[in-house]
Design an enzyme around this catalytic site. Structure first.
Site, PDB file in Angstrom:
ATOM      1  CG  ASP A   1      -2.008   1.154   1.061  1.00 18.05           C
ATOM      2  OD1 ASP A   1      -2.506   1.173   0.025  1.00 18.05           O
ATOM      3  OD2 ASP A   1      -2.776   1.415   1.951  1.00 18.05           O
TER       4      ASP A   1
ATOM      5  NE  ARG B   1      -1.493   6.509   1.003  1.00 20.05           N
ATOM      6  CZ  ARG B   1      -1.413   5.853   2.186  1.00 20.05           C
ATOM      7  NH1 ARG B   1      -0.886   6.331   3.398  1.00 20.05           N
ATOM      8  NH2 ARG B   1      -1.559   4.387   1.992  1.00 20.05           N
TER       9      ARG B   1
ATOM     10  CG  HIS C   1      -0.692   2.067  -9.000  1.00 26.20           C
ATOM     11  ND1 HIS C   1      -0.990   1.654  -8.019  1.00 26.20           N
ATOM     12  CD2 HIS C   1      -1.864   3.241  -9.434  1.00 26.20           C
ATOM     13  CE1 HIS C   1      -2.104   2.277  -7.373  1.00 26.20           C
ATOM     14  NE2 HIS C   1      -2.634   3.068  -8.340  1.00 26.20           N
TER      15      HIS C   1
ATOM     16  CG  LEU D   1       9.001 -17.458  -3.720  1.00 24.32           C
ATOM     17  CD1 LEU D   1       8.697 -17.460  -2.068  1.00 24.32           C
ATOM     18  CD2 LEU D   1       9.354 -16.099  -4.166  1.00 24.32           C
TER      19      LEU D   1
ATOM     20  CB  SER E   1      -7.778  -3.111   3.362  1.00 24.48           C
ATOM     21  OG  SER E   1      -7.394  -1.972   3.942  1.00 24.48           O
TER      22      SER E   1
END
Ligand code: IPE
Ligand code: IPE
Ligand code: MG
Length: 254
Positions: A21, A25, A38, A132, A197
């Site tokens: 997140d 901003r 992004h 992974l 969220s």
């Protein structure tokens, strides 16, 4: 290996779950459009994957796009979809080469045909990898996840394949996403908000939570290491007492 480093190694999380997140901003602070944030966030994804590969973390689950994020302005959603498709086309070869198995969780029906095709192809191509386990949660919501598990159980009960009394925690867990992985040991959220969220709800019942004000595009190894160090120092009691954990041979009630 000394006993101390053995203990330290044992305390590396097997499964790390991350809410990435703060992209918007990060861009807004630079007076740039949110989509630039992004794009910068996509670079941070590689920092995080590299870190997991280096530290021997076996599973990484990244929250890329929530069920609710579809409600953002059309321009932002469109930009994110373009970015997502581009990343799939660009990154899968290298991830495959490095032994990463890629999977997606979420409601795929909302994505374009092109994105769905890339997702399926990435999953197919990396199916045999096991270094992974990378899961991308996209168009995902914890409530959606539990709902689809409940619906699938209800279908089996209605068809007579499952008895209602067999609907227990194990049955629900087996139908939720990530069923084949151990639950996340450590959860990290960047961007300063201390909330879930609608990310994994069922799966994080006993996950250790760690929050940082750092914005996702600023992610670095030092921050990830701080989270791991903090995790290593915690006592996970799973509802038991500290004394019970110190004397594991004593009988415990489940
Ligand atoms: C997270 O960053 C990425 C997505 C939700 C797709 P945000 O876009 O939520 O960034 P902030 O929280 O607005 O800064
Ligand atoms: C959560 O971030 C979703 C992702 C990072 C993909 P949001 O930015 O959507 O969450 P809220 O709105 O701050 O709760
Ligand atoms: Mg946000």
């Amino acid at each position: 290996m000394s006993s101390e480093s053995t203990i330290a190694a044992a305390r590396v999380p097997r499964h790390l779950a991350v809410i990435m997140d703060g992209n918007g901003r990060w861009a807004e602070r630079r007076r740039r459009p949110r989509i630039i944030g992004h794009r910068a966030g996509a670079r941070a994804v590689n920092v995080c994957i590299d870190f997991c590969l280096e530290r021997g973390i076996q599973a990484l689950t990244l929250f890329a796009f929530s069920s609710e994020n579809w409600g953002r302005p059309e321009e932002e959603v469109g930009g994110l979809m373009k970015l997502f498709l581009g990343a799939l086309e660009r990154e899968v070869d290298e991830l495959d080469r490095r032994g990463v198995r890629i999977r997606f969780i979420g409601d795929r029906s909302r994505f374009s045909e092109a994105i769905r095709r890339q997702m399926a192809s990435a999953e197919d191509r990396t199916r045999a990898n096991s270094r992974l386990h990378l899961t991308i949660a996209a168009s995902y919501g914890g409530r959606w996840d539990i709902t689809q598990a409940a619906r699938s159980l209800a279908e089996d009960v209605a068809a007579g394949r499952l008895a209602p009394e067999d609907v227990d925690e194990a049955a629900i867990a087996s139908r939720t996403c990530l069923a084949e992985l151990p639950p996340p040991d450590l959860f990290i959220r960047t961007g300063g908000e201390t909330r879930i969220s609608n990310f994994l709800l069922w799966q994080i019942a006993y996950t250790e939570l760690w929050f940082t004000d750092l914005l996702w595009p600023e992610l670095d190894v030092a921050t990830l290491q701080r989270a791991l160090d903090d995790y290593a120092a915690r006592e996970r009691r799973f509802g038991l007492t500290g004394a019970q954990l110190a004397a594991p041979t004593q009988e415990t009630t489940e």
